[in-house]
Design a protein around this motif. Structure first.
Motif, PDB file in Angstrom:
ATOM      1  N   ALA A   7      39.380  39.219  33.266  1.00 41.85           N
ATOM      2  CA  ALA A   7      38.999  40.001  34.440  1.00 41.85           C
ATOM      3  C   ALA A   7      40.015  39.742  35.543  1.00 41.85           C
ATOM      4  O   ALA A   7      40.501  38.616  35.713  1.00 41.85           O
ATOM      5  N   VAL A  10      39.820  41.325  42.208  1.00 43.86           N
ATOM      6  CA  VAL A  10      40.211  42.439  43.071  1.00 43.86           C
ATOM      7  C   VAL A  10      39.784  42.236  44.524  1.00 43.86           C
ATOM      8  O   VAL A  10      40.249  42.955  45.417  1.00 43.86           O
ATOM      9  N   THR A  23      35.059  39.412  43.431  1.00 36.83           N
ATOM     10  CA  THR A  23      34.828  40.681  42.747  1.00 36.83           C
ATOM     11  C   THR A  23      35.813  40.773  41.601  1.00 36.83           C
ATOM     12  O   THR A  23      37.022  40.684  41.802  1.00 36.83           O
ATOM     13  N   ARG A  25      37.214  42.713  38.025  1.00 34.89           N
ATOM     14  CA  ARG A  25      37.282  43.935  37.216  1.00 34.89           C
ATOM     15  C   ARG A  25      37.590  43.534  35.771  1.00 34.89           C
ATOM     16  O   ARG A  25      38.703  43.129  35.458  1.00 34.89           O
ATOM     17  N   ASP A  64      31.761  50.973  40.226  1.00 38.09           N
ATOM     18  CA  ASP A  64      33.215  50.756  40.224  1.00 38.09           C
ATOM     19  C   ASP A  64      33.687  49.930  39.028  1.00 38.09           C
ATOM     20  O   ASP A  64      34.832  49.473  39.002  1.00 38.09           O
ATOM     21  N   ASP A  65      32.799  49.706  38.046  1.00 36.77           N
ATOM     22  CA  ASP A  65      33.138  48.948  36.836  1.00 36.77           C
ATOM     23  C   ASP A  65      33.496  47.495  37.136  1.00 36.77           C
ATOM     24  O   ASP A  65      34.161  46.841  36.317  1.00 36.77           O
ATOM     25  N   CYS A  66      33.071  46.986  38.265  1.00 35.45           N
ATOM     26  CA  CYS A  66      33.319  45.588  38.624  1.00 35.45           C
ATOM     27  C   CYS A  66      32.000  44.815  38.659  1.00 35.45           C
ATOM     28  O   CYS A  66      30.918  45.395  38.650  1.00 35.45           O
TER      29      CYS A  66
END
Length: 260
Positions: A7, A10, A23, A25, A64-66
């Motif tokens: 990951a 971000v 956070t 991703r 947001d796919d996070c």
């Protein structure tokens, strides 16, 4: 990458002087989590690789796919301090897939009561936000303990949730404030005052061992221990008797033996 799950960091956000939200991703191999679950995170520090487990503090409904983890630096915790102080945007961290069975049932819970303290807020924060995002938040009470107001992890978000959701009732208890701080400790009398119908609620608790032990004792004495769901960040320690003697220990995988 496709051969391992990573990951990218971000965003980093300081919640308090000793707590930070990252956070992350994740890559394509990631699968969604259930609110309240945790994830293993690899942390490179001082030329070594460590693995720690943290609750996912964001709800699955993010668009947001996070996802986020919220880490509090603990006393003598080398890795937690490293995360809070040194991890930066752009770093890549190895991660595992979501795990854990501390989550809400698929059926609508009947008036939940969350009792949390310190970084134990994270699974409850994910669960409550998930219910709000789904538009099915029931009448919910939440008691959260922190030493002072400025020590409340995710405090700004909690107060906003309380302000904008009529069915969410937040009770912040500052354990080191007031003329007699001992009166701020968890007790059945405090439960009666803050949430009179607590015996009829499903209770989800997460926090330090002393708080969880007090909650378990209270629920047992009230005859409603079956309604209690607990997430422990640390296993309870067993007291070693003064007359305890050692023995021979064999490690099954390595076949190494030693005297304990």
């Amino acid at each position: 990458t496709t051969h391992k799950l990573q990951a990218r960091v971000v965003k980093v956000w300081d919640e308090t002087k000793d707590a930070r939200t990252l956070t992350l991703r994740p890559g394509l191999n990631w699968r969604g989590h259930r609110a309240g679950q945790h994830v293993r995170v690899g942390i490179p520090a001082d030329g070594k690789h460590y693995t720690r487990t943290y609750t996912i503090s964001s709800p699955p409904e993010r668009e947001d796919d996070c996802f986020t983890i919220t880490v509090k630096a603990i006393d003598k915790g080398t890795i937690s301090h490293h995360i809070v102080r040194n991890i930066k945007v752009g770093d890549y961290l190895p991660i595992g897939l979501p795990q854990g069975d501390f989550y809400l049932p698929d059926a609508q819970p009947i008036q939940p009561l969350f009792i949390t303290a310190g970084s134990g807020i994270t699974p409850a924060f994910s669960m409550i936000n998930s219910l709000i995002a789904q538009g099915r938040l029931p009448d919910t009470h939440h008691i959260h303990y922190a030493p002072h107001e400025f020590d409340v992890v995710l405090g700004k978000e909690l107060k906003a949730m309380d302000r904008y959701n009529d069915r969410y009732h937040l009770h912040l208890i500052y354990s080191r404030e007031g003329e007699d701080p001992s009166r701020n400790r968890f007790s059945a009398a405090q439960l009666d005052a803050l949430c009179p119908d607590w015996k009829d609620r499903d209770v989800y608790a997460c926090g330090p061992p002393s708080l969880l032990e007090a909650i378990e004792q209270c629920m047992t004495e009230a005859g409603c221990i079956r309604r209690l769901h607990v997430e422990r960040f640390r296993a309870p320690f067993t007291e070693v008797p003064a007359d305890a003697v050692g023995g021979r220990v064999r490690f099954a995988q390595s076949d190494v033996e030693t005297d304990g």
